[in-house]
Design an enzyme around this catalytic site. Structure first.
Site, PDB file in Angstrom:
ATOM      1  N   TYR A   8      -4.947  -3.410  -6.492  1.00 39.55           N
ATOM      2  CA  TYR A   8      -4.063  -2.373  -7.020  1.00 39.55           C
ATOM      3  C   TYR A   8      -3.828  -1.285  -5.972  1.00 39.55           C
ATOM      4  CZ  TYR A   8      -2.622   1.740  -9.701  1.00 39.55           C
ATOM      5  OH  TYR A   8      -1.969   2.856 -10.135  1.00 39.55           O
TER       6      TYR A   8
ATOM      7  N   LYS B 159      -0.261  -0.347  -4.095  1.00 42.52           N
ATOM      8  CA  LYS B 159       0.352   0.979  -4.203  1.00 42.52           C
ATOM      9  C   LYS B 159       0.514   1.625  -2.829  1.00 42.52           C
ATOM     10  CE  LYS B 159       1.297   3.019  -7.516  1.00 42.52           C
ATOM     11  NZ  LYS B 159       2.555   3.102  -8.302  1.00 42.52           N
TER      12      LYS B 159
END
Length: 282
Positions: free
Chosen positions: A120, A124
């Site tokens: 994640y 990002k």
């Protein structure tokens, strides 16, 4: 000023409220950021500002779905950035404290070099890079540990609601006391983002959280104290609750840069009290 808000989850719904008639909310049905053609809707809307809150943020699921993580969080950011550049819109990409590894031992500033330790966070950070090098007019806004009235889309509620539900069910509640973060009330974050735009702050990266930081256990303790709820709450350590994705031990964010431009954020405890009042818990 016309502001397109992509994603109407916890933060997105408060952004729509804060911008009022200027906001153009775009749900997942309206726009699919992973599909460049779908993003063309922004050309029709012709917004002055685009705020992209769309994200695949189920941290543990991201470990098993790196393709989806990068498709939404990185390629999605790229698609939005390309359109924003074409139409001359200010591009705001909402990122995360999880771009950091948590080893600094104190709050991270915007000048610290990211080093994500889970899929994640990596996805990002890739979204940040796309935003930075494609959009001349960009703000990368990093938030952390969100709680808001709308609840997290795809997660069902938020940490505050989960804690209250468990306490009311008289469950034993064990919360980690060795992971530190900066709680962020989405209503406050939305107001701060509006100020960033209205004050025309220099383009770049901004950390937008409530002031201060705490462990998840300290946060849970404050929830029960402020709400006047008796709970069987115990501190524990993260090694007793292994997760698929590694979590940074201290991903608290410094908001000194934001303060230096006159954008004040109240302390997280004051924000938590306001949230509990908004939800009718006190």
């Amino acid at each position: 000023m016309k502001v397109a808000v992509i994603g109407v989850g916890q933060l997105g719904s408060d952004l729509v409220k804060v911008f009022g008639d200027d906001a153009v909310p775009l749900t997942h049905r309206d726009i699919e950021v992973t599909d460049f053609t779908s993003c063309e809707i922004l050309r029709e809307i012709k917004p002055d500002v685009v705020i992209n809150t769309a994200a695949y943020h189920k941290t543990d699921e991201c470990e098993d779905n790196p393709e989806k993580s990068f498709s939404v969080n990185a390629i999605g950011a790229r698609n939005v950035a390309l359109i924003c550049k074409d139409i001359g819109a200010v591009n705001i990409f909402v990122s995360t404290d999880y771009v950091f590894d948590g080893n600094k031992g104190q709050p991270y500033s915007e000048d610290d070099v990211p080093n994500p330790i889970n899929v994640y966070g990596v996805s990002k950070y890739a979204g940040e890079i796309f935003t930075r090098y494609i959009s001349d007019k960009h703000y990368i806004v990093r938030v952390s540990s969100l709680f808001g009235a709308a609840g997290a889309s795809g997660k069902g509620g938020n940490f505050v609601e989960t804690m209250i539900k468990k306490a009311k069910a008289c469950e034993e509640i064990n919360v980690v006391d060795d992971i530190t973060m900066s709680p962020t009330y989405t209503k406050d974050a939305a107001f701060a983002i509006r100020q960033v735009i209205e004050k025309e702050l220099p383009y770049g990266i901004y950390h937008v959280t409530n002031d201060g930081y705490c462990t998840w256990y300290e946060f849970a303790k404050a929830i029960f104290e402020l709400a006047g709820i008796s709970a069987n709450l115990n501190p524990t350590t993260s090694d007793k609750y292994p997760t698929k994705a590694k979590r940074p031990k201290n991903s608290s964010l410094s908001i000194e840069k934001l303060k230096s431009y006159g954008v004040e954020m109240r302390h997280w405890k004051d924000a938590l009290k306001a949230y509990l009042e908004e939800k009718g818990h006190i």
